[in-house]
Design an enzyme around this catalytic site. Structure first.
Site, PDB file in Angstrom:
ATOM      1  N   ALA A 187       0.836  -1.203   0.000  1.00 17.08           N
ATOM      2  CA  ALA A 187       0.000   0.000   0.000  1.00 17.08           C
ATOM      3  C   ALA A 187       0.868   1.250   0.000  1.00 17.08           C
ATOM      4  O   ALA A 187       0.605   2.205  -0.755  1.00 17.08           O
ATOM      5  CB  ALA A 187      -0.933  -0.001   1.204  1.00 17.08           C
ATOM      6  N   TYR A 188       1.906   1.253   0.820  1.00 15.21           N
ATOM      7  CA  TYR A 188       2.762   2.434   0.920  1.00 15.21           C
ATOM      8  C   TYR A 188       3.503   2.677  -0.394  1.00 15.21           C
ATOM      9  O   TYR A 188       3.553   3.813  -0.890  1.00 15.21           O
ATOM     10  CB  TYR A 188       3.748   2.256   2.073  1.00 15.21           C
ATOM     11  CG  TYR A 188       4.461   3.531   2.451  1.00 15.21           C
ATOM     12  CD1 TYR A 188       3.796   4.534   3.142  1.00 15.21           C
ATOM     13  CD2 TYR A 188       5.790   3.740   2.110  1.00 15.21           C
ATOM     14  CE1 TYR A 188       4.442   5.713   3.490  1.00 15.21           C
ATOM     15  CE2 TYR A 188       6.444   4.912   2.458  1.00 15.21           C
ATOM     16  CZ  TYR A 188       5.765   5.890   3.146  1.00 15.21           C
ATOM     17  OH  TYR A 188       6.400   7.060   3.483  1.00 15.21           O
TER      18      TYR A 188
END
Length: 312
Positions: free
Chosen positions: A164-165
């Site tokens: 996600a990051y």
């Protein structure tokens, strides 16, 4: 979400190249954002602080050297950020610099991840930057100003356990490049800021997950180090003063750009070996947002769900 007012005179420092300019910093309650606000103020900029921790924002405002104000606002909320942009313009008369710094992180494998936390990382880091830009572009056009999107080494290196990051920072980087092309003819400059592991609440929170900590420690030098925030933020401020298209908070990050096309294959080959070693420990990893900033974001969303956020 009314800004609190506080006029200050410069304390103990000479006016810098940013003297009299107005800078907006999101995610300003702690970490890189807090230190960036202080260093911009030390160089003479008036500062508008934006974040989700009202008490911390007020404390940061009390440490600045110049005129400042702070707003409690969620960077993913279009209406809230439009209000901040309008009120900041009324408060200071202009906006010259906007730093989209607000960010959250979550770690762990995609399989079994918390879908709400995974989605929230994308919302804050990518959509929040776009919402911030959209809100402040009219002011930046008037001032021929500068928008800096804070990205990360994660935009360049596709790290396992950080999907996600990495996706959010890659998207934020691409967004800023697109925006640069769209607004250059209007006199607005756009930059992307890259940071490696910097000693903040977010990184310390991620390090509490032993798998993430061990994976990072096994990266090749210099990517396996945690860097002090002071020199990193000094480099960011210097980039802001130059209105630079690329700002590298650690000296070696510039060298990753020419080889970034080769990195996904190299990392995929090495990651399989490392992840097999962790085995069942992967399923035991936490699934929420990491660090004090992540906790603040979750608390703010909880308040809104229970009846709405309250402005500072």
């Amino acid at each position: 979400m009314r800004g609190t007012r506080g006029m200050k005179v410069t304390k103990g420092g000479s006016a810098g190249r940013l003297d009299g300019q107005v800078a907006v910093v999101t995610g300003a309650a702690r970490g890189v954002g807090e230190l960036l606000a202080r260093k911009l103020s030390a160089r003479g900029a008036k500062v508008a602080l934006v974040g989700l921790e009202a008490d911390e924002l007020k404390a940061v405002a009390g440490r600045l050297h110049t005129e400042c104000a702070h707003w409690y606002a969620d960077v993913t909320d279009d209406a809230a950020m439009a209000r901040v942009a309008r009120e900041a313009g009324e408060r200071f008369g202009r906006v010259d610099i906007v730093v989209a710094n607000a960010g959250v992180a979550a770690g762990g494998p995609v399989d079994g991840s918390d879908p709400d936390a995974w989605r929230r990382v994308i919302e804050v880091n990518l959509i929040g930057g776009a919402v911030t830009a959209r809100a402040f572009l009219p002011a930046l056009r008037r001032s021929h100003g500068y928008f800096l999107q804070i990205a990360s080494l994660a935009a360049i290196v596709p790290a396992p356990m950080m999907s996600a990051y990495c996706a959010s920072k890659s998207g934020a980087e691409a967004f800023a490049h697109c925006l640069r092309a769209e607004v250059a003819h209007q006199g607005v400059r756009v930059g992307v800021g890259y940071l490696s592991w910097t000693d903040t609440d977010m990184v310390r929170g991620a390090d509490r997950e032993t798998v993430l900590r061990e994976l990072r420690q096994r990266l090749p030098w210099p990517a396996n180090r945690t860097y002090p925030p002071g020199p990193a933020v000094d480099r960011i401020v210097a980039g802001i003063e130059r209105r630079a298209p690329h700002v590298y908070a650690q000296w070696w990050l510039r060298g990753t750009q020419p080889v970034r096309g080769y990195l996904p294959g190299v990392i995929a080959r090495g990651a399989g070996r490392e992840l097999r070693r962790f085995g069942p420990r992967l399923a035991e990893m936490g699934q929420g947002l990491v660090g004090a900033g992540g906790a603040a974001d979750e608390a703010a969303r909880g308040r809104r769900a229970a009846g709405g956020a309250h402005g500072a």
